[in-house]
Each structure stands twice: as C-alpha cells, then as structure tokens.
Design a protein around this motif. Structure first.
Motif, PDB file in Angstrom:
ATOM      1  N   THR A 256      53.570   1.463  11.703  1.00  0.00           N
ATOM      2  CA  THR A 256      52.172   1.109  11.997  1.00  0.00           C
ATOM      3  C   THR A 256      51.755   1.753  13.324  1.00  0.00           C
ATOM      4  N   GLY A 257      50.475   2.037  13.460  1.00  0.00           N
ATOM      5  CA  GLY A 257      49.956   2.615  14.709  1.00  0.00           C
ATOM      6  C   GLY A 257      50.534   3.986  14.996  1.00  0.00           C
ATOM      7  N   SER A 258      50.504   4.882  13.988  1.00  0.00           N
ATOM      8  CA  SER A 258      51.170   6.174  14.187  1.00  0.00           C
ATOM      9  C   SER A 258      50.200   7.291  14.577  1.00  0.00           C
ATOM     10  N   SER A 259      49.005   6.937  15.048  1.00  0.00           N
ATOM     11  CA  SER A 259      48.054   7.983  15.458  1.00  0.00           C
ATOM     12  C   SER A 259      48.373   8.547  16.834  1.00  0.00           C
ATOM     13  N   SER A 260      49.177   7.806  17.635  1.00  0.00           N
ATOM     14  CA  SER A 260      49.511   8.317  18.977  1.00  0.00           C
ATOM     15  C   SER A 260      50.786   7.656  19.489  1.00  0.00           C
ATOM     16  N   GLY A 261      51.263   8.137  20.637  1.00  0.00           N
ATOM     17  CA  GLY A 261      52.350   7.502  21.371  1.00  0.00           C
ATOM     18  C   GLY A 261      53.640   7.285  20.594  1.00  0.00           C
ATOM     19  N   ILE A 262      54.219   6.116  20.789  1.00  0.00           N
ATOM     20  CA  ILE A 262      55.542   5.810  20.221  1.00  0.00           C
ATOM     21  C   ILE A 262      55.506   5.870  18.691  1.00  0.00           C
ATOM     22  N   GLY A 263      54.427   5.390  18.085  1.00  0.00           N
ATOM     23  CA  GLY A 263      54.321   5.381  16.623  1.00  0.00           C
ATOM     24  C   GLY A 263      54.308   6.792  16.058  1.00  0.00           C
ATOM     25  N   LEU A 264      53.528   7.668  16.678  1.00  0.00           N
ATOM     26  CA  LEU A 264      53.445   9.069  16.232  1.00  0.00           C
ATOM     27  C   LEU A 264      54.829   9.721  16.335  1.00  0.00           C
ATOM     28  N   LEU A 265      55.461   9.563  17.495  1.00  0.00           N
ATOM     29  CA  LEU A 265      56.752  10.219  17.731  1.00  0.00           C
ATOM     30  C   LEU A 265      57.834   9.643  16.810  1.00  0.00           C
ATOM     31  N   THR A 266      57.757   8.332  16.542  1.00  0.00           N
ATOM     32  CA  THR A 266      58.743   7.701  15.659  1.00  0.00           C
ATOM     33  C   THR A 266      58.584   8.211  14.227  1.00  0.00           C
ATOM     34  N   ALA A 267      57.324   8.357  13.790  1.00  0.00           N
ATOM     35  CA  ALA A 267      57.079   8.862  12.430  1.00  0.00           C
ATOM     36  C   ALA A 267      57.718  10.242  12.266  1.00  0.00           C
ATOM     37  N   VAL A 268      57.523  11.108  13.258  1.00  0.00           N
ATOM     38  CA  VAL A 268      58.066  12.471  13.178  1.00  0.00           C
ATOM     39  C   VAL A 268      59.602  12.432  13.234  1.00  0.00           C
ATOM     40  N   GLU A 269      60.126  11.623  14.139  1.00  0.00           N
ATOM     41  CA  GLU A 269      61.587  11.549  14.330  1.00  0.00           C
ATOM     42  C   GLU A 269      62.274  11.009  13.063  1.00  0.00           C
ATOM     43  N   LEU A 270      61.656  10.003  12.432  1.00  0.00           N
ATOM     44  CA  LEU A 270      62.228   9.457  11.191  1.00  0.00           C
ATOM     45  C   LEU A 270      62.228  10.540  10.103  1.00  0.00           C
ATOM     46  N   ALA A 271      61.127  11.284  10.033  1.00  0.00           N
ATOM     47  CA  ALA A 271      61.027  12.352   9.032  1.00  0.00           C
ATOM     48  C   ALA A 271      62.085  13.424   9.293  1.00  0.00           C
ATOM     49  N   LEU A 272      62.304  13.758  10.571  1.00  0.00           N
ATOM     50  CA  LEU A 272      63.327  14.756  10.923  1.00  0.00           C
ATOM     51  C   LEU A 272      64.718  14.280  10.510  1.00  0.00           C
ATOM     52  N   ASN A 273      64.881  12.961  10.415  1.00  0.00           N
ATOM     53  CA  ASN A 273      66.173  12.398  10.030  1.00  0.00           C
ATOM     54  C   ASN A 273      66.249  12.056   8.549  1.00  0.00           C
ATOM     55  N   GLY A 274      65.348  12.633   7.778  1.00  0.00           N
ATOM     56  CA  GLY A 274      65.464  12.539   6.319  1.00  0.00           C
ATOM     57  C   GLY A 274      64.694  11.421   5.666  1.00  0.00           C
ATOM     58  N   TYR A 275      64.014  10.571   6.434  1.00  0.00           N
ATOM     59  CA  TYR A 275      63.247   9.486   5.821  1.00  0.00           C
ATOM     60  C   TYR A 275      61.958  10.033   5.204  1.00  0.00           C
TER      61      TYR A 275
END
Ligand SMILES: NC(=O)c1ccc[n+]([C@@H]2O[C@H](COP(=O)([O-])OP(=O)(O)OC[C@H]3O[C@@H](n4cnc5c(N)ncnc54)[C@H](OP(=O)(O)O)[C@@H]3O)[C@@H](O)[C@H]2O)c1
Length: 283
Positions: free
Chosen positions: A10-29
C-alpha cells in the motif's frame, strides 16, 4: 527467488512503498503496487522501468481509508493473481503540531489512516492467508511507535495503536501460519517530511501560544534533514523479512531509531524528557 509469490504493497507512489515494490519485484515477487491516486504512478513506473521489473508490477488504485472497498479490492487481487503471500502495510502520513494546537478532527484523521486504514487492509487479507495457511503481514510503524515525540503526538498515538493491535494479532495468528511483523524506521528521506506532512491548523495560527516554540522546532527539523537516510535500507529489510519463514515481531531500523530506544531504556525518564526537549529546542 520468489517466482510464484504475490506481494501487495500500500502507498507505493513514493518513498518506502515505491522502493519496496521495486525491491520485491527484483527478488522475484509479483507485486500488486497500490496507491490512492493512479495519476501519481509516474515515479514508480520510472523506477520499475529502470530496474527492469515493470512487467512484474500490477498497479492498482487503493485508498486504505475507503474501508468498504478493501475486501472487494483484495478479492479482485486473488481472482487475478491466485493468492496473497505478503501484505506490506506501508501507507501513512503525519500531522505535526503541539498537542495543544491540534484539533480532535486532525487527530481522528491521523488515526483514520495510520491505524484504522492499516487495520482494515489487514482484516481484508486475513481470510485469504487463513485459507492458504500462510502469509506475511509486514506493517511499517515507526520508532514513533516506541517513544513519544514532541509535535508528533497524533502520529505517535497512531503508531502505538498499530503496534499494540499487531502484537495481539501476531499471537492470534501464529498457529494459522500467518506471520505478523512490525518494521520501525527512524528518519528516512521520503515525502513524509515534505509533501505528506500536514501541519495542524492551530499551529499555523499566529495567535497560537506555542508559535515561537513551533518555529524553533521547525528550524530543528530543517537542520536535521541532512541526517535522513536512504529509504532503500528499509525496502531491503522488508524483502528480507518477506523471505524469512520465521521473522521476529519487531525490526527497528536506522541508527537514530536505535539510539533513541536505547536512551529511553537506560536514561531515567525525567532526565530523558528534559534531554529531548532541549535537543529539539522546545524547552
Ligand atoms: N520516512 C520516514 O522517516 C519514516 C519513519 C518512520 C516510519 N515511516 C512510515 O513509513 C511509511 C511510508 O512513508 P514514507 O516515509 O515512504 O512517506 P511518503 O513518501 O510520504 O509515502 C507515504 C505513502 O502513503 C500514501 N498514503 C497516504 N495516505 C494514504 C491512504 N489513505 N491510502 C493509500 N495510500 C496513502 C501516500 O500516497 P500519496 O502519494 O497519494 O500521498 C504515499 O504513497 C508510513 O507509514 C510512515 O509513517 C516513515
């Protein structure tokens, strides 16, 4: 790699949420990256393209305070992706100002998002994780959920509430295979300090009895901006937790957060409160 795993942020338009979304995707999610206004998707799309993971992200509109819409939103995610392995409760904002200057409505608005919104989202996902007999619920609270901070009474109240609720939930759901985890960051460089901080109306009133102290505090916050850390640290921690089958309850992150919690533990409270008031220039 978590090839077939599905994470909702949730809240992935900026900050921690944005970076977490990308990082999870980089890890195969496969990541369902949600935000309350899809017109704000530009920064996430750019970061995901740059990281080469745009195709692993499904961007959806979701406002965590639209409580009645949340079960339907989760149902749609399960219909399209089959499951929810990880929920990252990240969305939040802060209201700043002396407690004396803060209207009850402002306090309510803070709790409505940071507490009830995250609770409602968690409740929407619980039946799915119960049926799967597995799932991680990772909630971003704050060091402000561990210690009271001047000018942030409403924010602290919302994060303390989330900590207490999650602690109870963790005990209730452990035997169902669900892991409830709290991430407690210190100060990280995101929009929460700028675009997403709301100043209490009473604090902006020139007649406020706290006007001068508020100005000194604002100056302190401005000067401490350079010490804020890179929020990628938090995103990487969240991915480590998501991959851990047996994570701890709490993860405090950031030197400032660790020092503050340690000080609160070892310094007698009367000394501690004077030290903090002096440090933030409101004594
Ligand atoms: N940065 C720090 O120093 C720090 C420290 C401790 C804890 N945290 C916590 O970390 C989390 C993320 O904040 P951040 O630092 O990354 O700040 P941020 O860049 O301001 O991100 C906050 C996100 O939450 C979203 N949001 C706010 N209200 C929402 C709602 N009702 N429904 C859905 N989304 C909503 C915002 O959306 P919009 O783009 O639409 O505004 C934004 O995407 C928050 O829970 C915050 O309390 C941050």
């Amino acid at each position: 790699m978590a090839e077939d795993k599905v994470a909702v942020v949730t809240g992935s338009s900026s900050g921690i949420g944005l970076l977490t979304a990308v990082e999870l995707a980089l890890n195969g999610y496969r990541v369902v990256a949600t935000m309350r206004n899809l017109e704000s998707r530009g920064r996430l799309e750019e970061a995901a393209q740059k990281a080469g993971v745009r195709d692993r992200l499904d961007l959806r509109r979701l406002d965590i305070t639209e409580f009645d819409s949340l079960p339907g939103a989760v149902e749609a995610i399960v219909r399209d992706h089959g499951r929810v392995d990880v929920l990252v409760n990240n969305a939040g904002f802060s209201v700043a100002g002396f407690a004396e200057d803060m209207a009850l409505d402002e306090l309510r608005h803070q709790l409505e998002t940071n507490f009830f919104g995250n609770v409602a989202m968690t409740k929407a996902v619980l039946p799915v994780m119960r049926a799967q007999k597995s799932g991680h619920i990772i909630t971003v609270t704050s060091v402000a959920g561990r210690l009271g901070q001047p000018m942030l009474s409403a924010y602290c109240a919302s994060k303390y509430a989330l900590e207490g609720w999650s602690e109870s939930l963790r005990i209730e759901t452990h035997s169902l295979g669900i892991r409830v985890v709290l991430v407690e960051p210190g100060s990280y460089d995101t929009d929460i300090w700028t675009r997403n901080v709301m100043i209490a109306k009473g604090a902006l009133d020139p007649a406020s009895p706290n006007k001068e102290r508020s100005q000194r505090f604002a100056e302190f916050i401005k000067n401490s901006a350079r010490h804020r850390r890179d929020a990628r640290e938090v995103a990487k921690l969240i991915v480590r937790i998501a991959r851990d089958p047996n994570p701890k309850l709490r993860y405090l992150i950031g030197t400032d957060a660790k020092v503050q919690v340690w000080l609160k533990r070892i310094v007698p409270w009367r000394k501690y409160e004077r030290m903090i008031a002096k440090a933030v220039k409101i004594d």
